[in-house]
Design an enzyme around this catalytic site. Structure first.
Site, PDB file in Angstrom:
ATOM      1  N   GLU A   1      28.822   6.100 -36.063  1.00  0.00           N
ATOM      2  CA  GLU A   1      29.163   7.010 -34.973  1.00  0.00           C
ATOM      3  C   GLU A   1      29.023   6.299 -33.635  1.00  0.00           C
ATOM      4  O   GLU A   1      28.243   5.365 -33.488  1.00  0.00           O
ATOM      5  CB  GLU A   1      28.259   8.263 -35.006  1.00  0.00           C
TER       6      GLU A   1
ATOM      7  N   HIS B   1      31.582  11.974 -28.594  1.00  0.00           N
ATOM      8  CA  HIS B   1      31.050  11.183 -29.708  1.00  0.00           C
ATOM      9  C   HIS B   1      31.990  11.320 -30.901  1.00  0.00           C
ATOM     10  O   HIS B   1      32.875  12.170 -30.905  1.00  0.00           O
ATOM     11  CB  HIS B   1      29.604  11.562 -30.052  1.00  0.00           C
TER      12      HIS B   1
HETATM   13 ZN    ZN Z   1      28.331  15.578 -33.649  1.00  0.00          ZN
END
Ligand code: ZN
Length: 155
Positions: A39, A101
């Site tokens: 991520e 994100h």
């Molecule tokens: Zn998230």
């Protein structure tokens, strides 16, 4: 996905949120298309034009950030530095507008953790934009105080 131009979203009042070509090109680099991709997260920057919002720049992952497959913590000091630099260089027109994100899912949705984090960090002041970059699509929401609204794709 390939982008040649900007993307425009709108809220229920017809107020627009524009993601510029530069922003889309950077976000594209962090889509978690491969199994080993972690991520990524950063800050969204840009300008208010009347009731409309144009996202013109963003901070990217860097030193100090914690990044895993299903977790990201934007700890690096460079994120705030980017906000300060943009504000200075633009003479105060480019400001902090929210955050982005990635998620390792095709069509992303906010997790409970996302909701909690947003409500703590983004509740005050002017409207903020939260963006989740999925593998095939974005989730983009406008937060205004304690309420939030999922934006719809415009063009
Ligand atoms: Zn998230």
């Amino acid at each position: 996905m390939e982008f040649e131009k900007e993307l425009t979203y709108q809220d229920s009042n017809g107020h627009l949120v524009v993601l510029t070509e530069h922003v889309l090109a950077v976000l594209e680099k962090y889509r978690q298309t491969r199994r080993q991709d972690n991520e990524a997260a950063g800050i969204l920057l840009g300008e208010k034009r009347g009731q409309h919002i144009v996202i013109t720049d963003l901070s990217e992952p860097g030193k100090g950030d914690l990044r895993k497959r299903n977790l990201v913590d934007r700890r690096g000091k460079h994120h705030q530095q980017k906000v300060d630099d943009c504000f200075q260089l633009s003479g105060g027109t480019v400001n902090y507008l929210g955050e982005w994100h990635t998620h390792p899912e095709d069509f992303p949705k906010p997790s409970q953790k996302d909701r909690t984090s947003w409500s703590v960090h983004l509740k005050g002041g002017t409207p903020k934009i939260v963006l989740i970059v999925g593998i095939k699509d974005f989730w983009i929401e406008k937060m205004n105080g304690t309420s939030s609204f999922k934006l719809s794709f415009c063009q």
